[in-house]
Design a protein around this motif. Sequence first.
Motif, PDB file in Angstrom:
ATOM      1  N   GLN A  15       0.804  -1.229   0.000  1.00  0.00           N
ATOM      2  CA  GLN A  15       0.000   0.000   0.000  1.00  0.00           C
ATOM      3  C   GLN A  15       0.835   1.277   0.000  1.00  0.00           C
ATOM      4  O   GLN A  15       0.397   2.304  -0.471  1.00  0.00           O
ATOM      5  CB  GLN A  15      -0.922   0.010   1.220  1.00  0.00           C
ATOM      6  N   CYS A  16       2.038   1.209   0.571  1.00  0.00           N
ATOM      7  CA  CYS A  16       2.867   2.421   0.653  1.00  0.00           C
ATOM      8  C   CYS A  16       3.302   2.839  -0.753  1.00  0.00           C
ATOM      9  O   CYS A  16       3.887   2.068  -1.500  1.00  0.00           O
ATOM     10  CB  CYS A  16       4.099   2.165   1.528  1.00  0.00           C
ATOM     11  N   MET A  17       3.000   4.125  -1.094  1.00  0.00           N
ATOM     12  CA  MET A  17       3.372   4.615  -2.431  1.00  0.00           C
ATOM     13  C   MET A  17       4.551   5.587  -2.345  1.00  0.00           C
ATOM     14  O   MET A  17       4.800   6.352  -3.262  1.00  0.00           O
ATOM     15  CB  MET A  17       2.157   5.258  -3.099  1.00  0.00           C
ATOM     16  N   HIS A  18       5.233   5.571  -1.205  1.00  0.00           N
ATOM     17  CA  HIS A  18       6.493   6.302  -1.015  1.00  0.00           C
ATOM     18  C   HIS A  18       6.347   7.819  -1.145  1.00  0.00           C
ATOM     19  O   HIS A  18       7.296   8.502  -1.520  1.00  0.00           O
ATOM     20  CB  HIS A  18       7.568   5.812  -2.009  1.00  0.00           C
ATOM     21  N   CYS A  19       5.170   8.355  -0.857  1.00  0.00           N
ATOM     22  CA  CYS A  19       4.948   9.794  -1.078  1.00  0.00           C
ATOM     23  C   CYS A  19       5.669  10.667  -0.042  1.00  0.00           C
ATOM     24  O   CYS A  19       5.969  11.812  -0.297  1.00  0.00           O
ATOM     25  CB  CYS A  19       3.454  10.091  -1.057  1.00  0.00           C
ATOM     26  N   GLY A  20       5.911  10.132   1.145  1.00  0.00           N
ATOM     27  CA  GLY A  20       6.622  10.893   2.176  1.00  0.00           C
ATOM     28  C   GLY A  20       5.754  11.819   3.002  1.00  0.00           C
ATOM     29  O   GLY A  20       6.270  12.571   3.841  1.00  0.00           O
ATOM     30  N   MET A  21       4.443  11.758   2.796  1.00  0.00           N
ATOM     31  CA  MET A  21       3.554  12.653   3.571  1.00  0.00           C
ATOM     32  C   MET A  21       3.643  12.377   5.078  1.00  0.00           C
ATOM     33  O   MET A  21       3.348  13.243   5.891  1.00  0.00           O
ATOM     34  CB  MET A  21       2.099  12.440   3.136  1.00  0.00           C
ATOM     35  N   ARG A  40       8.295   5.502   6.110  1.00  0.00           N
ATOM     36  CA  ARG A  40       8.548   5.000   4.752  1.00  0.00           C
ATOM     37  C   ARG A  40       9.775   4.094   4.736  1.00  0.00           C
ATOM     38  O   ARG A  40       9.766   3.025   4.110  1.00  0.00           O
ATOM     39  CB  ARG A  40       8.755   6.210   3.830  1.00  0.00           C
ATOM     40  N   ILE A  43       8.909   0.746   6.450  1.00  0.00           N
ATOM     41  CA  ILE A  43       8.061  -0.105   5.605  1.00  0.00           C
ATOM     42  C   ILE A  43       8.917  -0.734   4.495  1.00  0.00           C
ATOM     43  O   ILE A  43       8.744  -1.907   4.149  1.00  0.00           O
ATOM     44  CB  ILE A  43       6.879   0.709   5.026  1.00  0.00           C
ATOM     45  N   CYS A  77      -1.155   9.292   6.505  1.00  0.00           N
ATOM     46  CA  CYS A  77      -0.982   8.572   5.235  1.00  0.00           C
ATOM     47  C   CYS A  77      -2.222   8.670   4.332  1.00  0.00           C
ATOM     48  O   CYS A  77      -3.303   8.221   4.705  1.00  0.00           O
ATOM     49  CB  CYS A  77      -0.678   7.107   5.530  1.00  0.00           C
ATOM     50  N   PRO A  78      -2.075   9.219   3.135  1.00  0.00           N
ATOM     51  CA  PRO A  78      -3.232   9.330   2.234  1.00  0.00           C
ATOM     52  C   PRO A  78      -3.596   7.991   1.585  1.00  0.00           C
ATOM     53  O   PRO A  78      -4.679   7.848   1.032  1.00  0.00           O
ATOM     54  CB  PRO A  78      -2.756  10.331   1.169  1.00  0.00           C
ATOM     55  N   ALA A  79      -2.680   7.021   1.659  1.00  0.00           N
ATOM     56  CA  ALA A  79      -2.940   5.736   0.999  1.00  0.00           C
ATOM     57  C   ALA A  79      -3.582   4.728   1.944  1.00  0.00           C
ATOM     58  O   ALA A  79      -3.862   3.594   1.547  1.00  0.00           O
ATOM     59  CB  ALA A  79      -1.625   5.176   0.455  1.00  0.00           C
ATOM     60  N   VAL A  81      -2.239   3.254   4.626  1.00  0.00           N
ATOM     61  CA  VAL A  81      -1.345   2.175   5.063  1.00  0.00           C
ATOM     62  C   VAL A  81      -1.687   1.754   6.491  1.00  0.00           C
ATOM     63  O   VAL A  81      -1.860   2.596   7.369  1.00  0.00           O
ATOM     64  CB  VAL A  81       0.139   2.636   4.970  1.00  0.00           C
TER      65      VAL A  81
HETATM   66  S1  SF4 Z   1       2.340   8.610   3.821  1.00  0.00           S
HETATM   67 FE1  SF4 Z   1       1.716   6.473   3.551  1.00  0.00          FE
HETATM   68  S2  SF4 Z   1       2.064   6.029   1.402  1.00  0.00           S
HETATM   69 FE2  SF4 Z   1       3.179   7.914   1.842  1.00  0.00          FE
HETATM   70  S3  SF4 Z   1       5.272   7.209   2.394  1.00  0.00           S
HETATM   71 FE3  SF4 Z   1       4.142   7.377   4.307  1.00  0.00          FE
HETATM   72  S4  SF4 Z   1       3.299   5.296   4.632  1.00  0.00           S
HETATM   73 FE4  SF4 Z   1       3.929   5.413   2.474  1.00  0.00          FE
END
Ligand code: SF4
Length: 443
Positions: A15-21, A40, A43, A77-79, A81
């Motif tokens: 699920q993590c899309m590596h956005c860094g939010m 991130r 994960i 996390c917007p995704a 996770v």
């Molecule tokens: S906010 Fe969510 S999707 Fe984005 S890097 Fe962090 S864990 Fe991954």
Amino acid sequence: MTATLRTLDYAVLQQCMHCGMCLPTCPTYDATTRERNSPRGRIALMRAVADGDLAVTREFAEEMSYCLGCLACQTACPAGVNYAELFETARSDIEIQQALPGAGRAFWRAVTLGFLFMRPRALRAAGSLLRVYQRTGLQALVRRSGLIRLLPDSLRRLEPQTPRIAPAFSNALIAAHEEPREPARHRVALLTGCIQDLVFSDVNRDTADVLLANGCAVFTPPVQPCCGSLHAHNGDSGRAQQLARRMIDLLPPDRYDAIVTNAGGCGSHLRRYGPLLEGDPRYRDRAHAWDAKVRDIHEWLAAIDCRAPAAAPFADPATLTYHESCHLVHGQKISKQPRALLRLLPGVRLVELPESTWCCGSAGIYAITQPEQADALLRRKTGHVLSTAAAWVATANPGCHLQIARGLDAAGAGVGVVHPISLLAQAYRNESLIATPVTSPNH
Ligand code: SF4
Ligand code: SF4
């Protein structure tokens, strides 16, 4: 079945899309700005283990121990996770692979997770012994004599932080069944917790009083198992499952309108028995029914339209601020309800706490395993509390309560720490309207 990263549903890891939010919300990334200390980064390490590209090494285990498990990343996390599941699975894997060896660690895990927190009567017996140690002057004598220096490092650090055991436990303060003065509108089971029972049994009594004052019949089994959150957070998913089954057997969810907890850390785990017992066909359905009935006390009172007290909790007007327990705000998404209850209190002015959702450093046993980081977070929290000039800080988790009280004591600030429900109970008492409970030994 015991969870490992290799057997975890891969969709959870993907699920993590590596956005860094999540990065700016993570206290450990904030402290080091190193990617590996971020959600991130962690994960990515977990995914490498699941893919077979990384072994569960001591280094991996230490990284997971450095994580507070505060779940601020999950909120950001917007995704969507599910960091809680990832984190608990990683810790479970670490225990299965014995990536953190050491006879002392194994011994203390066996004593605490394997024995005391599996046997509520033994835990109360240990609490009673500790109470004698604290109240007979023995503790002061041991401290003066220097015997503390003979203890291993972790225990030496822990001893000054040992909380003061309450004069009586919850079973001495709350009957198994209490009825409100008016005909009950709701049937509620009250969970008394472990640390809450040993140290803050008065908060449990206050919770029962507030429920009674709001038309609830309250059922409080005198001996209750640990909810298993300590076990799940510390990689012992097998025992966490055992305890979930015991809890469901003790309090079948179809008998109650709600199963209420007043401890943020317990609540976050209690409402996830369904996923925990998904692989158990005998308990799966009841576990999901259980999750649907678990309510944090603030959430429950908001749902039943909590009655505003006519009297103030304090003799004089007071300013109060509110610290949000990580597992209440991030784990359960309960943020508005405690503030709404505090705003019902006459004579109390609520001022916002800067960074109210930032972890105080308590995080279960984090103060023992990561004392420097825990102290840095506590200093930050204490500074914010002092900046509000409030006379009181309210919080709804025993770990946060003890940690923040320790920080404020060290600062010599004269600021009190209190559970929001205790203020509500005191306000009701001050209007002399709380019913004398009608008690019955059975339920
Ligand atoms: S906010 Fe969510 S999707 Fe984005 S890097 Fe962090 S864990 Fe991954
Ligand atoms: S649980 Fe807390 S400390 Fe751990 S990665 Fe998430 S935000 Fe950072």
